[in-house]
Design a protein around this motif. Structure first.
Motif, PDB file in Angstrom:
ATOM      1  N   ASP A 125      24.641  32.545  44.422  1.00  0.00           N
ATOM      2  CA  ASP A 125      25.289  32.538  43.120  1.00  0.00           C
ATOM      3  C   ASP A 125      25.320  33.908  42.453  1.00  0.00           C
ATOM      4  O   ASP A 125      26.264  34.222  41.717  1.00  0.00           O
ATOM      5  N   PHE A 126      24.311  34.734  42.697  1.00  0.00           N
ATOM      6  CA  PHE A 126      24.357  36.057  42.086  1.00  0.00           C
ATOM      7  C   PHE A 126      25.485  36.893  42.683  1.00  0.00           C
ATOM      8  O   PHE A 126      26.142  37.657  41.984  1.00  0.00           O
ATOM      9  N   GLN A 127      25.711  36.762  43.990  1.00  0.00           N
ATOM     10  CA  GLN A 127      26.849  37.444  44.583  1.00  0.00           C
ATOM     11  C   GLN A 127      28.155  36.880  44.050  1.00  0.00           C
ATOM     12  O   GLN A 127      29.116  37.615  43.818  1.00  0.00           O
ATOM     13  N   ASN A 128      28.175  35.569  43.822  1.00  0.00           N
ATOM     14  CA  ASN A 128      29.415  34.953  43.351  1.00  0.00           C
ATOM     15  C   ASN A 128      29.809  35.418  41.954  1.00  0.00           C
ATOM     16  O   ASN A 128      30.998  35.527  41.640  1.00  0.00           O
ATOM     17  N   SER A 227      34.040  52.078  49.110  1.00  0.00           N
ATOM     18  CA  SER A 227      35.431  51.954  49.546  1.00  0.00           C
ATOM     19  C   SER A 227      35.435  51.555  51.012  1.00  0.00           C
ATOM     20  O   SER A 227      34.431  51.688  51.709  1.00  0.00           O
ATOM     21  N   ASP A 228      36.585  51.051  51.469  1.00  0.00           N
ATOM     22  CA  ASP A 228      36.725  50.633  52.865  1.00  0.00           C
ATOM     23  C   ASP A 228      38.201  50.720  53.224  1.00  0.00           C
ATOM     24  O   ASP A 228      39.044  50.126  52.540  1.00  0.00           O
ATOM     25  N   VAL A 298      29.506  46.833  50.654  1.00  0.00           N
ATOM     26  CA  VAL A 298      30.797  47.046  51.309  1.00  0.00           C
ATOM     27  C   VAL A 298      31.328  45.756  51.912  1.00  0.00           C
ATOM     28  O   VAL A 298      32.538  45.617  52.126  1.00  0.00           O
ATOM     29  N   HIS A 299      30.442  44.809  52.188  1.00  0.00           N
ATOM     30  CA  HIS A 299      30.839  43.462  52.605  1.00  0.00           C
ATOM     31  C   HIS A 299      30.157  42.482  51.658  1.00  0.00           C
ATOM     32  O   HIS A 299      28.932  42.337  51.687  1.00  0.00           O
ATOM     33  N   GLY A 315      41.117  40.348  39.206  1.00  0.00           N
ATOM     34  CA  GLY A 315      39.867  41.098  39.212  1.00  0.00           C
ATOM     35  C   GLY A 315      39.114  41.054  40.524  1.00  0.00           C
ATOM     36  O   GLY A 315      38.178  41.831  40.724  1.00  0.00           O
ATOM     37  N   MET A 316      39.502  40.160  41.432  1.00  0.00           N
ATOM     38  CA  MET A 316      38.894  40.182  42.761  1.00  0.00           C
ATOM     39  C   MET A 316      39.301  41.456  43.492  1.00  0.00           C
ATOM     40  O   MET A 316      40.454  41.895  43.403  1.00  0.00           O
ATOM     41  N   VAL A 317      38.367  42.035  44.227  1.00  0.00           N
ATOM     42  CA  VAL A 317      38.639  43.210  45.046  1.00  0.00           C
ATOM     43  C   VAL A 317      38.255  42.869  46.479  1.00  0.00           C
ATOM     44  O   VAL A 317      37.103  42.496  46.741  1.00  0.00           O
ATOM     45  N   PHE A 318      39.221  42.969  47.399  1.00  0.00           N
ATOM     46  CA  PHE A 318      38.933  42.650  48.790  1.00  0.00           C
ATOM     47  C   PHE A 318      39.873  43.410  49.709  1.00  0.00           C
ATOM     48  O   PHE A 318      40.841  44.026  49.266  1.00  0.00           O
ATOM     49  N   THR A 319      39.552  43.365  50.992  1.00  0.00           N
ATOM     50  CA  THR A 319      40.344  44.084  51.987  1.00  0.00           C
ATOM     51  C   THR A 319      41.379  43.164  52.625  1.00  0.00           C
ATOM     52  O   THR A 319      41.212  41.954  52.685  1.00  0.00           O
TER      53      THR A 319
END
Length: 359
Positions: A125-128, A227-228, A298-299, A315-319
């Protein structure tokens, strides 16, 4: 308390209530940083309902005084013993902990320090709560992505037949450091020729040869944020097969990007890219998920794959990183990091993704 710290503090308070515990112990350093602002390598947060404590050892108390403003700072000499004493003094009876962050040995130490306390595992949950970034985080993620991209553009000119993969990686990492990065996000991948079939082909002493494709996967860290980005380039004029594979991956990448907007299931983005690669006859050569979250790790969540169960939110940031990897031939991966906006997405990484021919 700045906006990010206020939001993170309130989110932690909510988790205390959701799990019905008196406090939650946070041990993963990225979440410790998210909650408190602390950037060192040893520290924990104890989050109660209305109060919080940041604990670290004597090496970091001066640093904590500069970085941590919203938690009471406690110096420990014996980590778990002193933590147990603090918890006992607060008369907490039920404490949550990050199950994914503690080793078995650390958990046993915690149990020994808290013999009369009920310990409750707190999932991810903290990551979420970190999935959707606030404007200050997006600003940092934009800056670090631009820094890393510009560093690669400065490094490309050195890539030529006879240059070792390792030397390319070192030059790129040096350029990122010179530009202000505090670290690399991960061991830089430089995979040339047949080694391009290795999705995580770290740079080796192999010399790059004329006529090869070279996949470079790299990233930088700035104020804790990563960054990735991945590009695949050609050394010399690419042949028909190389162009074909690159064009397929680029089209899959572009189709997924075009579909990003709030409300779209993340597994649908994976399906769009994957189905295109499958229709072209290369479905067996794309084995990993389409992407992953990027931030203080980074992951990190969200997962952008057939396993993902979330929808895109502003607001989500993903690759977005489709690839084709053919054993004995090589591979192509193209990766950008994006932020979901109100009506689509914005690409943070800036290296052009068309097939570039060098020398």
């Amino acid at each position: 308390m700045n906006a990010l710290r206020k939001r993170s503090f309130e989110s932690a308070q909510n988790l205390v209530g959701r799990y019905g515990v008196d406090a939650i112990l946070v041990t993963s350093l990225s979440t410790v940083r998210y909650l408190s602002g602390f950037s060192g390598s040893d520290g924990v947060v104890l989050q109660g309902g209305d109060a919080g404590w940041f604990l670290t050892d004597g090496r970091y108390t001066s640093q904590a005084a500069l970085e941590v403003s919203d938690y009471s700072i406690v110096e420990y000499r014996r980590k778990f013993e002193d933590l147990g004493e603090l918890i006992s003094n607060q008369h907490f009876r039920k404490v949550g902990f990050e199950a994914d962050s503690l080793t078995v040995a650390q958990f046993r130490q915690l149990e020994e320090a808290l013999p009369d306390i009920e310990l409750v595992p707190v999932d991810n949950d903290f990551q979420n709560i970190r999935i959707c970034k606030d404007p200050s985080e997006i600003t940092l993620l934009t800056r670090v992505a631009e820094l890393a991209s510009a560093s690669l553009m400065k490094t490309l000119g050195m890539i030529a037949p006879g240059v070792r993969e390792r030397d390319v990686a070192l030059a790129l990492e040096s350029a990122m450091r010179t530009a202000g990065a505090e670290d690399k996000s991960f061991d830089t991948i430089v995979a040339s020729g047949q080694r391009g079939a290795l999705p995580h082909g770290k740079a080796t002493d192999k010399e790059i040869a004329a006529g090869e494709l070279v996949t470079i996967d790299f990233g930088a860290v700035l104020q804790g944020y990563h960054s990735d980005e991945t590009v695949t380039i050609a050394v010399g004029t690419p042949d028909a097969q190389q162009r074909k594979i690159h064009d397929i991956v680029k089209e899959a990448h572009d189709r997924a990007l075009a579909a990003v907007k709030p409300g779209v299931p993340l597994k649908e983005l994976d399906r769009i890219a994957r189905s295109y690669i499958e229709v072209q006859g290369y479905g067996d050569y794309f084995g990993h998920g389409l992407g992953h979250g990027v931030g203080l790790d980074v992951h990190e969540p969200p997962t952008v794959s057939w396993r993902g169960d979330l929808v895109a939110e502003e607001g989500m940031v993903f690759t977005i990183e489709p690839g084709i990897y053919i054993p004995g031939w090589g591979g192509v991966r193209i990766e950008d990091t994006i932020v979901v906006t109100s009506d689509g997405c914005s690409i943070l990484t800036t290296v052009p993704k068309e097939l570039k021919s060098l020398h």
